[in-house]
Each structure stands twice: as C-alpha cells, then as structure tokens.
Design a protein around this motif. Structure first.
Motif, mmCIF file in Angstrom:
data_model
loop_
_atom_site.group_PDB
_atom_site.id
_atom_site.type_symbol
_atom_site.label_atom_id
_atom_site.label_comp_id
_atom_site.label_asym_id
_atom_site.label_seq_id
_atom_site.Cartn_x
_atom_site.Cartn_y
_atom_site.Cartn_z
ATOM 1 N N THR A 129 -10.833 6.085 -1.977
ATOM 2 C CA THR A 129 -10.656 7.484 -1.681
ATOM 3 C C THR A 129 -9.792 8.370 -2.327
ATOM 4 N N GLU B 17 0.738 -1.058 -0.067
ATOM 5 C CA GLU B 17 -0.015 -0.060 0.053
ATOM 6 C C GLU B 17 0.923 1.167 -0.169
ATOM 7 N N LYS C 29 -6.359 7.637 -6.626
ATOM 8 C CA LYS C 29 -7.358 6.830 -5.714
ATOM 9 C C LYS C 29 -6.691 5.948 -5.167
ATOM 10 N N THR C 30 -7.136 5.804 -3.669
ATOM 11 C CA THR C 30 -6.259 4.880 -2.772
ATOM 12 C C THR C 30 -7.014 3.505 -2.984
ATOM 13 N N SER C 31 -6.755 2.489 -2.652
ATOM 14 C CA SER C 31 -7.096 1.058 -2.595
ATOM 15 C C SER C 31 -8.620 0.869 -2.162
ATOM 16 N N ASP C 32 -8.925 1.928 -1.300
ATOM 17 C CA ASP C 32 -10.347 1.823 -0.922
ATOM 18 C C ASP C 32 -11.089 2.873 -1.576
#
Ligand code: TMP
Length: 236
Positions: free
Chosen positions: A187, A22, A182-185
């Motif tokens: 956001t 991450e 964009k993050t992995s979730d």
C-alpha cells in the motif's frame, strides 16, 4: 512500545526499530539544516512542534481518505509509524511561486499561478536531489506508473485538504514537500512529515513567513514562527 536499535539518523529525525518488525519509532530533533546541509543550526523545540503538527495534519488527512504511516504519538518528540520502503522521490506541490521555482522561472515570490504545479525530485543528497520527470521515474523504476498516478492524486488531495484547513487558521499554503512509502503489503501511504520545515506557510493577511525560510534566509524569528503555527492549528 520500546525503541530497540537506531536504524537511521537523518538531518531532522532519528528512526528506531521496535519489537514489532512492521513498526518504527520516529524521534524528531531540534537540528536544522538548509541548502542540503550547508547551513546548520538548531531551532529550540522544533522537534516537538514538527512531531505534533505532523501528526495533527496526518490525522486530518486520514479522515479525508489519504492513508498515512501514522500509528500513534507516544511523546512530545516520538511517534510510532508503519515501516515503509520510501519511494525515493520528493513530491513538491506549489500553489504560489516561491523559492526555487520563483528563481528558475524568474517570477517574483508571491506570484499566483493558474494551476497547482507538481514537481518530483530524486531523493539523493550527494546529487543535490535533482528534479526529474515521469520518464526518469519510469526509466529508473523508482515506482510503477500506477503508484505514481496514486502519489500524484494523493498529493493534489492533500493540497486541497490542507489549503482549506490552514486558511481557517489564517495561514496560506504556498508550497510543500511530501514523501510516500510502501508498506509490507504494497500500500502507498504518506510518510515523513508535514511541518514548517517542509512547507511554506504565510500569514494570509500580512504575508509574514511562518516557516523554515526564516532560518534558510537568516531572517530570525524562526522559533516564534514555529510556535505560532502550532498555536494557530492546535490552540497551544
Ligand atoms: P524549493 O522552493 O526550495 O524547491 O522548496 C519547495 C518546498 O519544498 C518548500 O516548501 C520547502 C520544501 N522542501 C523540503 O521540505 N525539502 C527539500 O529538500 C526541498 C528542496 C524543499
């Protein structure tokens, strides 16, 4: 945290993977380019200044409610950031006419505008980062409408926060470029950098340029200008 593998080398930064899937490490270089790579050079210690100034401003923005990719500065040139998938847009925010907008609209550089202008460019060096609008972005599905609305909202908020903050340091924020990811979730966060490479900073009183335009326009004095920005913002 250790660098594992070089993921990507850009014009001003290298990006490394880490043991944590991450997280990435960004490594800022002194290499300077302008005109989409047409002009090449180095600005001594630029990597250090851009790393430190970017993190200083991103910390301020986090405090003001703008999420960023920043995790931790680990050396003069290196910072741990969240891994994001970059929305392939350069968001340009303009307060005063300068650069390509001044040329495009036939305005004298330094002409104030009644409203802040937001522009989007599609991030593609081979195409020369063409300017696009919301219709292109939706048609190409570079992000959703909701994501673009959030990106626009954050960009205007960043402009408010940074303009006020920089004014205290006698710096006028003329215009700047942002990138979001964009993050992995899922956001949306501010990514990339905020530095004299990506902003136009003018001395509020003398209108002296304290940014990469000195390099782009062969004016000289870019090293001192970058140092001056760091000194005014961070006292060193
Ligand atoms: P422009 O006037 O050349 O369009 O630039 C507007 C602002 O965006 C200026 O502060 C410089 C910044 N910028 C970048 O950081 N990267 C880019 O590739 C471009 C075109 C502009």
């Amino acid at each position: 945290m250790q660098k594992v593998k070089e993921l990507y080398e850009g014009k001003a930064k290298k990006v490394w993977t880490t043991e944590d899937p991450e997280l990435l490490i960004v490594d800022y270089k002194d290499d300077a380019t302008a005109g989409n790579g047409a002009k090449k050079g180095t600005i001594h210690d630029k990597g250090i200044i851009n790393n430190r100034v970017t993190n200083h401003l991103m910390k301020l923005l986090e405090k003001e409610g703008v999420p960023t990719h920043l995790v931790e500065e680990i050396s003069d040139r290196e910072t741990i950031v969240k891994k994001v998938s970059i929305v392939p847009l350069e968001v340009i925010v303009r307060n005063i006419a300068a650069g390509s907008l001044a040329n495009r609209l036939g305005l004298e550089e330094g002409t104030p505008m009644k409203k802040t202008v937001l522009e989007y460019c599609y991030k593609d060096d081979a195409l020369g980062d063409p300017m696009v609008n919301e219709y292109h972005i939706m048609a190409m599905e570079w992000c959703t409408k909701e994501e673009l609305d959030l990106i626009a909202k954050y960009s205007l908020k960043i402009n408010e926060v940074l303009s006020a903050y920089l004014k205290e340091a006698n710096i006028q924020l003329i215009d700047f470029k942002l990138e979001f990811g964009k993050t992995s979730d899922g956001t949306i966060v501010l990514a990339d950098e905020i530095s004299p490479d990506t902003c136009r900073f003018w001395d509020t009183v003398t209108k002296e340029k304290l940014d990469k335009d000195r390099f782009r326009r062969d004016m000289g004095g870019e090293e001192d200008a970058y140092k001056e920005v760091m000194k005014r913002l961070m006292g060193e």
